[in-house]
Write an enzyme that holds these catalytic residues in place. Structure first.
Site, PDB file in Angstrom:
ATOM      1  N   HIS A 158      -3.645   4.003   2.988  1.00 26.66           N
ATOM      2  CA  HIS A 158      -3.461   4.191   1.542  1.00 26.66           C
ATOM      3  C   HIS A 158      -2.011   3.855   1.223  1.00 26.66           C
ATOM      4  O   HIS A 158      -1.089   4.490   1.732  1.00 26.66           O
ATOM      5  CB  HIS A 158      -3.793   5.617   1.114  1.00 26.66           C
ATOM      6  CG  HIS A 158      -3.740   5.803  -0.373  1.00 26.66           C
ATOM      7  ND1 HIS A 158      -4.863   5.686  -1.171  1.00 26.66           N
ATOM      8  CD2 HIS A 158      -2.716   6.070  -1.212  1.00 26.66           C
ATOM      9  CE1 HIS A 158      -4.524   5.892  -2.437  1.00 26.66           C
ATOM     10  NE2 HIS A 158      -3.220   6.119  -2.482  1.00 26.66           N
ATOM     11  N   CYS A 159      -1.808   2.859   0.383  1.00 27.26           N
ATOM     12  CA  CYS A 159      -0.466   2.363   0.109  1.00 27.26           C
ATOM     13  C   CYS A 159       0.042   2.900  -1.223  1.00 27.26           C
ATOM     14  O   CYS A 159      -0.534   2.584  -2.277  1.00 27.26           O
ATOM     15  CB  CYS A 159      -0.459   0.828   0.082  1.00 27.26           C
ATOM     16  SG  CYS A 159       1.170   0.123  -0.237  1.00 27.26           S
TER      17      CYS A 159
END
Length: 368
Positions: A158-159
């Site tokens: 998850h960026c």
């Protein structure tokens, strides 16, 4: 719920969290807007005196800028793909799972639900990978994201910089975003360098552009260093057909842990992400192979738990009725490894004789 109730405060907190998640994206967007103004207006239009240099720099800059913004936009706003309906437990299976105590009875429910699915990876204890929040059997390489609160196909990470999960649906866009942002920063640093040197040698007039040129070079150089290492790391991941999560926790297959279980060789690994048509490789358009639910492997041991069904019918993300391969794909079976599909069927009875081992005890184990 009434004002002051726990449910109301929980909803307010979630909305505030969702707004805070956009702060990194707004930061990157503001830096991008400032760099556009500093480069186009202050450097090219007001500082450069050579017309030819000015035209070349403006044209090249806008090409890099467009590709950068396009790939960044696609990475942010491409919704992560979730497991298809075949992986969700039926209503009766969910009731059975909730009704039965933990033990062999629950194992039977999960075993029955997964017997016709292309599930070849297990938990560390040998259990079927099951998500009790989404109520589904996890496909291979699928993980539950605690931020999105969903199971994401081929989840990489998850960026926060894109406020999105990077997975099967947008991994190509994320790679192009890294590549074009790196080229964008390198181009700015290279074309700004001579004017940056003039700043320190007092070769520039003392105007507002002087400070924009200085900070523009510092920002471009700084981001180039960080982006080059990140882009190089993900290029290595693509060459090995791994995700970031699989580097930290190698996938566990039916018979053993194999950190290279999904690797098909450099060329095939590259095509799995970018597709077969090279004309789309450098464009932020979806061209990855497969459906995100099943992946060819390089395993030679086959799984007797899976039912034998005809192969050669690969599903796509657009099909509602998925027809999955029933066994791990050998080198001669994968459409990624051969020019024409070639499938061989082996009966479950013959496989059991070859493998010579019974199923391990399956226990429910949650993963993130």
């Amino acid at each position: 719920p009434a004002a002051g109730a726990p449910g109301a405060w929980g909803g307010v907190r979630r909305r505030c969290q969702r707004l805070l998640y956009w702060v990194p994206v707004l930061f990157i967007s503001s830096i991008l807007c400032w760099s556009y103004y500093a480069y186009v207006t202050q450097l090219c239009l007001l500082t450069m005196t050579n017309i030819g240099e000015k035209v070349v720099c403006l044209v090249a800059y806008h090409v890099f800028f467009m590709l950068f913004v396009w790939s960044y936009w696609k990475t942010i706003f491409t919704l992560p793909m979730n497991p298809s309906k075949e992986f969700h437990l039926s209503y009766s299976d969910k009731e059975s799972l909730e009704r039965e105590p933990r033990g062999e009875s629950q194992q039977e429910v999960l075993r029955r639900a997964a017997k016709d699915l292309p599930i070849y990876t297990r938990t560390m204890s040998g259990a079927i990978r099951y998500c009790d929040r989404c109520h589904l059997v996890k496909p291979d390489r699928c993980h539950h994201c605690s931020v999105c609160d969903k199971c994401i196909l081929k989840m990489d990470h998850h960026c926060p910089w894109v406020n999105n999960c990077v997975g099967f649906s947008n991994y190509k866009f994320f790679l192009l975003f890294l590549a074009y942002s790196l080229l964008y920063c390198l181009f700015i640093a290279a074309t700004d360098l001579q004017y940056f040197i003039k700043f320190w040698t007092n070769g520039l007039p003392d105007t507002q552009a002087k400070f924009h040129i200085m900070f523009l070079f510092f920002a471009a150089a700084m981001f180039s260093v960080s982006l080059s290492s990140l882009f190089g790391y993900h290029c290595w991941l693509v060459s090995k057909n791994k995700s970031t999560l699989e580097v930290f926790r190698a996938p566990i297959f039916r018979h053993r842990t194999d950190k290279n279980g999904f690797s098909l060789g450099f060329s095939k690994n590259l095509r799995q992400v970018f597709g077969d048509e090279k004309k789309y490789w450098l464009l932020p358009v979806f061209s990855s192979l497969g459906d995100g639910c099943s992946f060819p492997t390089c395993l030679v041991n086959q799984d007797p738990e899976q039912a034998s069904t005809p192969g050669g019918l690969n599903s796509t993300s657009k099909n509602e009725n998925h027809l999955f391969p029933a066994k791990p794909l050998r080198d001669s079976q994968s459409h990624l490894l051969t020019d024409t599909p070639s499938w061989s069927e082996t009966t479950a009875k013959a496989e059991k004789g070859k493998v010579g081992m019974s199923n391990p005890a399956l226990t429910m184990e949650n993963e993130t």
